[in-house]
Design an enzyme around this catalytic site. Structure first.
Site, PDB file in Angstrom:
ATOM      1  N   CYS A  44       0.827  -1.211   0.000  1.00  0.00           N
ATOM      2  CA  CYS A  44       0.000   0.000   0.000  1.00  0.00           C
ATOM      3  C   CYS A  44       0.862   1.262   0.000  1.00  0.00           C
ATOM      4  CB  CYS A  44      -0.931   0.007   1.208  1.00  0.00           C
ATOM      5  SG  CYS A  44      -2.096  -1.377   1.245  1.00  0.00           S
ATOM      6  N   ARG A 119      -8.198  -4.641  -2.261  1.00  0.00           N
ATOM      7  CA  ARG A 119      -7.522  -3.653  -3.104  1.00  0.00           C
ATOM      8  C   ARG A 119      -8.390  -3.434  -4.350  1.00  0.00           C
ATOM      9  NH1 ARG A 119      -2.472  -2.716  -1.801  1.00  0.00           N
ATOM     10  NH2 ARG A 119      -2.057  -4.811  -1.007  1.00  0.00           N
TER      11      ARG A 119
END
Length: 209
Positions: A44, A119
């Site tokens: 991330c 995601r």
């Protein structure tokens, strides 16, 4: 869970830039909402740096960017500070601090990991319509240039009433040309090869503009 072609759900959210109402906050603009599993995680972090790198380019395309995870605002703020101090990158786009309500509405919670958002990417047009949805596994970071390519392609598609080929604007067959919608009747089909560059009546292309 909303799908491609649906109106983006109306919601009030708390972000690192203060409260916002979506999709009204970005009315008349494209926007990309992307969710990440958690703050202070390796993949991330690389994605945030990559998104920030293209953020000025997106804004030139009249497109805004907003992140999201099931983390509190103070966690987002500390992580953004860490990125600035350690990776020399100032995160300029807002990040939603979600209690789980937004993630549930958008279908972003994986049953196997109920405390993490998957995601995902939602591409929303100036009318508030969802035009694309992308999902990635937790261990695979997103291809950020592809997301920018989608915005560029959608703008051309909408402006010119055409379709974009694979890998546009670098398609192996037609380069940066675009695809003309197939003929819908016999008479139009017969005229196609005289009007456009065609492999056949159902596969015709034209240059931009």
């Amino acid at each position: 869970m909303p799908l491609i072609g649906d109106k983006f759900p109306e919601m009030e959210v708390q972000t690192t830039h203060g409260p916002m109402e979506l999709p009204d906050e970005f009315e008349g603009k494209w926007f990309i909402l992307f969710s990440h599993p958690a703050d202070f995680t390796p993949v991330c972090t690389t994605e945030f740096v990559a998104f920030q790198e293209v953020y000025p380019e997106l804004r030139e395309l009249d497109c805004e960017l907003v992140g999201l995870s099931v983390d509190q605002v103070f966690s987002h703020i500390k992580w953004i500070e860490w990125i600035a101090e350690n990776l020399d990158t100032e995160i300029e786009f807002p990040v939603i601090a979600d209690t789980g309500r937004v993630a549930d509405t958008l279908g972003l919670i994986h049953p196997a990991r109920p405390t993490n958002t998957v995601r995902a990417v939602f591409v929303v047009d100036p009318e508030g319509i969802i035009r694309a949805i992308l999902y990635y596994p937790q261990e695979l970071g997103r291809n950020i240039p592809e997301i920018v390519r989608m915005i560029r392609a959608f703008r051309v598609i909408d402006a010119e009433g055409v379709a974009a080929p694979a890998n546009w604007p670098d398609n192996q067959l037609i380069g940066d040309h675009v695809i003309v919608p197939p003929a819908s009747d016999i008479e139009t089909a017969r005229k196609r090869k005289d009007e456009y560059e065609c492999y056949d009546w159902w596969l015709c292309t034209q240059s931009r503009g």
